[in-house]
Write a protein that holds these residues in place. Sequence first.
Motif, PDB file in Angstrom:
ATOM      1  N   GLN A 214     110.958  27.812  31.748  1.00  0.00           N
ATOM      2  CA  GLN A 214     110.865  27.166  33.052  1.00  0.00           C
ATOM      3  C   GLN A 214     109.763  26.112  33.020  1.00  0.00           C
ATOM      4  O   GLN A 214     108.899  26.134  32.144  1.00  0.00           O
ATOM      5  CB  GLN A 214     110.528  28.207  34.127  1.00  0.00           C
ATOM      6  CG  GLN A 214     111.476  29.374  34.151  1.00  0.00           C
ATOM      7  CD  GLN A 214     110.925  30.575  34.921  1.00  0.00           C
ATOM      8  OE1 GLN A 214     109.791  30.576  35.389  1.00  0.00           O
ATOM      9  NE2 GLN A 214     111.743  31.595  35.052  1.00  0.00           N
ATOM     10  N   GLU A 215     109.772  25.216  33.991  1.00  0.00           N
ATOM     11  CA  GLU A 215     108.730  24.188  34.050  1.00  0.00           C
ATOM     12  C   GLU A 215     107.335  24.791  34.122  1.00  0.00           C
ATOM     13  O   GLU A 215     106.376  24.202  33.641  1.00  0.00           O
ATOM     14  CB  GLU A 215     108.976  23.244  35.227  1.00  0.00           C
ATOM     15  CG  GLU A 215     110.085  22.259  34.969  1.00  0.00           C
ATOM     16  CD  GLU A 215     110.159  21.161  36.019  1.00  0.00           C
ATOM     17  OE1 GLU A 215     109.296  21.111  36.923  1.00  0.00           O
ATOM     18  OE2 GLU A 215     111.085  20.344  35.914  1.00  0.00           O
TER      19      GLU A 215
ATOM     20  N   ALA B 245     105.088  24.968  30.972  1.00  0.00           N
ATOM     21  CA  ALA B 245     104.649  23.737  30.296  1.00  0.00           C
ATOM     22  C   ALA B 245     103.266  23.878  29.663  1.00  0.00           C
ATOM     23  O   ALA B 245     103.064  23.457  28.518  1.00  0.00           O
ATOM     24  CB  ALA B 245     104.676  22.553  31.252  1.00  0.00           C
TER      25      ALA B 245
ATOM     26  N   PHE C 205     106.637  18.986  28.840  1.00  0.00           N
ATOM     27  CA  PHE C 205     107.628  18.939  29.925  1.00  0.00           C
ATOM     28  C   PHE C 205     108.955  18.394  29.403  1.00  0.00           C
ATOM     29  O   PHE C 205     110.022  18.896  29.751  1.00  0.00           O
ATOM     30  CB  PHE C 205     107.129  18.081  31.097  1.00  0.00           C
ATOM     31  CG  PHE C 205     106.274  18.832  32.073  1.00  0.00           C
ATOM     32  CD1 PHE C 205     106.822  19.803  32.910  1.00  0.00           C
ATOM     33  CD2 PHE C 205     104.916  18.570  32.172  1.00  0.00           C
ATOM     34  CE1 PHE C 205     106.031  20.498  33.819  1.00  0.00           C
ATOM     35  CE2 PHE C 205     104.122  19.262  33.073  1.00  0.00           C
ATOM     36  CZ  PHE C 205     104.674  20.225  33.899  1.00  0.00           C
TER      37      PHE C 205
ATOM     38  N   ALA D  72     112.627  20.281  29.321  1.00  0.00           N
ATOM     39  CA  ALA D  72     113.842  19.689  29.888  1.00  0.00           C
ATOM     40  C   ALA D  72     114.960  19.681  28.848  1.00  0.00           C
ATOM     41  O   ALA D  72     116.126  19.962  29.168  1.00  0.00           O
ATOM     42  CB  ALA D  72     113.562  18.278  30.392  1.00  0.00           C
TER      43      ALA D  72
END
Length: 173
Positions: free
Chosen positions: A16-17, A20, A48, A52
């Motif tokens: 998940q973000e 990061a 990041f 993605a």
Amino acid sequence: MSVTIETERLILRELQETDAQGMFDLDSDPAVHQFLGNKPVLTLEQSFADLAYIQQQYIENGIGRWAVIEKDSNQFVGWSGLKLIKETYNNHFNYYDLGYRFIKKFWGKGYATESAQASMKYGFDILKLNEIIGIAHTENIASIKVLEKLGLQKINIFDYHGRAHHWLKAEKP
């Protein structure tokens, strides 16, 4: 479909973000990249972008590397899991690669073996794969030992991005 797997000491889940910073801590360490081409990330933005990219793999392929969280501390310790490789390497394409990478302070705790074993079980039992491939730099003795402990067998040595790597394979039990 979101995946969460629990082992004795770990939780494996989709990245998940919020991971990061953990990804940056992992991939900015030159020691972690010793056998990965010696190109650690330099910015949080790169982490990041990596997240993605992996999240897009979940959408396109239904699988990608997973975050590994230590149950006791709830800390991000690295990633592990399967990835569908669509490019051609060692005369193979569209194969599932087993990989793992951990923050250095978590090395030597058996997390690679524990998480990779859960990933292989998922691959064979849920995805119904017939084989799983592992790739390791020929000098990365620790990673090779993990793969062999999990039942992958050395098939050959091939050139992977200009460096000698072992091609290892496990077939469905």
